[in-house]
Design a protein around this motif. Structure first.
Motif, short mmCIF file in Angstrom:
data_model
loop_
_atom_site.label_atom_id
_atom_site.label_comp_id
_atom_site.label_asym_id
_atom_site.label_seq_id
_atom_site.Cartn_x
_atom_site.Cartn_y
_atom_site.Cartn_z
N UNK A 29 0.78 -1.24 0.00
CA UNK A 29 0.00 0.00 0.00
C UNK A 29 0.81 1.28 0.00
N UNK A 30 2.05 1.24 0.44
CA UNK A 30 2.83 2.47 0.58
C UNK A 30 3.98 2.47 -0.42
N UNK A 31 3.97 3.44 -1.34
CA UNK A 31 5.03 3.48 -2.36
C UNK A 31 6.37 3.91 -1.78
N UNK A 32 7.42 3.45 -2.40
CA UNK A 32 8.80 3.89 -2.10
C UNK A 32 9.25 3.63 -0.68
N UNK A 33 8.79 2.54 -0.06
CA UNK A 33 9.22 2.27 1.30
C UNK A 33 10.54 1.50 1.30
N UNK A 34 11.29 1.73 2.34
CA UNK A 34 12.52 0.99 2.57
C UNK A 34 12.44 0.42 3.98
N UNK A 44 10.07 1.35 8.75
CA UNK A 44 9.83 1.72 7.36
C UNK A 44 10.10 3.19 7.16
N UNK A 45 10.86 3.46 6.14
CA UNK A 45 11.16 4.82 5.72
C UNK A 45 10.61 5.03 4.33
N UNK A 46 10.26 6.26 4.02
CA UNK A 46 9.89 6.63 2.66
C UNK A 46 11.18 7.13 2.01
N UNK A 47 11.62 6.43 1.00
CA UNK A 47 12.84 6.81 0.30
C UNK A 47 14.09 6.78 1.15
N UNK A 48 14.14 5.98 2.19
CA UNK A 48 15.29 5.78 3.07
C UNK A 48 15.64 7.00 3.93
N UNK A 49 14.86 8.08 3.85
CA UNK A 49 15.19 9.28 4.63
C UNK A 49 14.08 9.72 5.58
N UNK A 50 12.84 9.45 5.21
CA UNK A 50 11.72 9.96 6.00
C UNK A 50 11.06 8.84 6.78
N UNK A 112 -0.44 10.19 3.29
CA UNK A 112 -0.90 11.51 2.87
C UNK A 112 -0.40 12.62 3.80
N UNK A 113 -0.21 12.31 5.10
CA UNK A 113 0.22 13.34 6.05
C UNK A 113 1.71 13.24 6.38
N UNK A 114 2.44 12.43 5.63
CA UNK A 114 3.84 12.15 5.97
C UNK A 114 4.73 13.38 5.98
N UNK A 115 4.36 14.43 5.25
CA UNK A 115 5.20 15.62 5.18
C UNK A 115 4.86 16.67 6.22
N UNK A 116 3.80 16.43 7.00
CA UNK A 116 3.41 17.41 8.02
C UNK A 116 4.39 17.35 9.19
N UNK A 117 4.59 18.49 9.77
CA UNK A 117 5.44 18.59 10.95
C UNK A 117 4.55 18.68 12.18
N UNK A 118 5.08 18.22 13.30
CA UNK A 118 4.31 18.26 14.54
C UNK A 118 4.80 19.43 15.38
N UNK A 119 3.91 20.32 15.69
CA UNK A 119 4.23 21.47 16.57
C UNK A 119 3.18 21.54 17.64
#
Length: 120
Positions: A29-34, A44-50, A112-119
């Motif tokens: 279900x999740x593209x580009x996972x490592x 699991x990381x998205x693209x080995x960085x996130x 979908x929310x992977x790029x959001x930051x938590x503040x």
């Protein structure tokens, strides 16, 4: 075999079956996972960085922990925080408890929310 896969395959039952199933759902279900081995856990990381999510078995259950869990809005009654402000998890004691529909929908929302930051 990488250490993350070894962690999953060396886990005792019923954890192994749950972990393998969740691993399969994530990878479908999740593209580009490592799948990496971080902090002694399959992570699991998205693209080995996130960071995206990690899997853990402890105290009689498996936790599927979402890195940006604070941003998840679907199925809040299924998500566990255990005092964590940012991360939320799905917790399973048996393979039969895993509801594929819920897992897939939460995976999609987490992506979908992977790029959001938590503040706070």
């Amino acid at each position: 075999m990488n250490p993350a896969e070894k962690y999953i395959l060396d886990s005792p039952e019923p954890f192994r079956s749950i972990l393998v199933y969740l691993k399969t759902l994530i990878e479908q279900e999740v593209p580009n996972t490592a799948l990496l081995y971080k902090w002694n856990l399959p992570f699991y990381y998205i693209g080995k960085k996130q960071p995206f999510c990690y899997l853990n078995h402890t105290k009689g259950y498996v936790d599927m922990v979402f890195w940006h869990g604070a941003h998840l809005t679907q199925y809040k009654n299924h998500l566990i925080s255990d005092g964590r402000k940012h991360m939320k998890s799905l917790r399973y004691y048996t393979l039969e408890e895993v509801d594929e529909k819920i897992v897939v929908e939460i995976l999609k929302e987490a992506y979908a929310v992977k790029d959001k930051k938590y503040y706070k």
